[in-house]
Design a protein around this motif. Sequence first.
Motif, short mmCIF file in Angstrom:
data_model
loop_
_atom_site.label_atom_id
_atom_site.label_comp_id
_atom_site.label_asym_id
_atom_site.label_seq_id
_atom_site.Cartn_x
_atom_site.Cartn_y
_atom_site.Cartn_z
N MET A 56 0.83 -1.21 0.00
CA MET A 56 0.00 0.00 0.00
C MET A 56 0.86 1.26 0.00
O MET A 56 0.43 2.31 -0.46
N ILE A 57 2.07 1.15 0.52
CA ILE A 57 3.00 2.29 0.49
C ILE A 57 3.27 2.68 -0.95
O ILE A 57 3.25 3.85 -1.32
N VAL A 58 3.55 1.66 -1.77
CA VAL A 58 3.84 1.90 -3.18
C VAL A 58 2.61 2.43 -3.90
O VAL A 58 2.70 3.36 -4.72
N GLY A 59 1.45 1.85 -3.59
CA GLY A 59 0.21 2.32 -4.21
C GLY A 59 -0.09 3.77 -3.89
O GLY A 59 -0.48 4.55 -4.77
N LEU A 60 0.10 4.14 -2.63
CA LEU A 60 -0.14 5.52 -2.22
C LEU A 60 0.85 6.47 -2.89
O LEU A 60 0.49 7.58 -3.30
N GLU A 61 2.11 6.03 -2.98
CA GLU A 61 3.11 6.88 -3.62
C GLU A 61 2.75 7.12 -5.08
O GLU A 61 2.88 8.25 -5.59
N PHE A 62 2.27 6.07 -5.77
CA PHE A 62 1.87 6.22 -7.16
C PHE A 62 0.71 7.21 -7.29
O PHE A 62 0.70 8.08 -8.16
N LEU A 63 -0.29 7.09 -6.39
CA LEU A 63 -1.43 8.01 -6.39
C LEU A 63 -0.97 9.44 -6.12
O LEU A 63 -1.44 10.39 -6.75
#
Length: 382
Positions: free
Chosen positions: A244-251
């Motif tokens: 989710m860290i990566v997902g949030l960073e992408f967003l």
Amino acid sequence: MGTAEFFHRRDGGKANTTCPMPSYLTPDASKTFVGDFTFHHFNMILSGACTGITCLVIFMVMARHAMHLSNSNQQLKIMRIATLFPLYTIYSLLSVCFPNAYVYLTGWTKVFQGVALYWFLMLLCDFVVPKDQHRAEFFASLRIPKRFSTTKTTDGLSWLKSTWFFVLQYPIVTFILAIAQSITQAQGLYCLQGKKVYFAHLWITIIGIISLAMAMINILRFHGNLKSYMEEHKPMMKLLAFKMIVGLEFLEQIIFIILDSTGTLKPSATLSYADTIIGIPTLIICLQVVPFAFLFYYAYSIKPYTTLNVKCTSNLQYFAVVDSETGSPRVNRYQGGPLGIYAWLALFNPGEFFRDVKSTFNMFRDSKMEKMETGMGLDSRM
């Protein structure tokens, strides 16, 4: 056409391809942000505090697993996945402190993500089949529905091989992209703020997104097809704890692109150019990793590996397991050694990654050869 020639093309011979951002970033704004601190100094303090908290929490997770190493296959993989958090935040903190090094550093955080995702897949395999020697036999017995089809199936071993390949490509691709990013930045061809085709930033970003998407799709499909075999391990929570860290960073990258293109976020007396394009995004990363570190502590709890410790042993260097034949507890010694030294040594051995890749590849090769020999034996009897 050489690399430099390609990236220095002019659009129809008219447009100048000079990178729109400054070649050297000065992080200090002209006015202070809080008290006597500029935003850059405030950012370093807050990001440093978040990095310290994250490292402390993750070190506690790793130390507990190292000192209570009852299932080395699974727990060493958990420790390797956990290293993503301190490396991620330390690199983000360094980017805050040295914004001109940001492009050289940020590419390597993707490599850490790729390696962690690979270890997560192998951890899921351990959840499904605890013994490596039984893995090929188990997956060969499965029939997996083909993608976009409800009637056709494929054998589980071929499907596992495909899944393994698509996940393994991510750390390999990100490693190549990290090197390419550093080289093109040094040559003035990368351009962090460049969105045109003649800047390497666009191509490296696109390739990285495609590589990540392929890896994540296959991880989620692996979970979807085999979740009934590993429900007790709560694999989805474990995946979310670090992905989710990566997902949030992408967003957030998308949000900052919109803010930058609309002029909402721009340099001011209190915010320098470096603060707007690097300082604020990396600060948010350092802040949001902290709660995920606590989630990781919970998701990768030590409890499944020490459940019988208090009930059946008085010495914390030992743990108890239930004998499958007699049903009585059997006392074993933890495998990590004093203070988990053996686990720490295994964790920091980079050769373990390549050893695991080689052993998994050999499993697929040997299974294929065995299948061919079996088929030849059947043909000879016929």
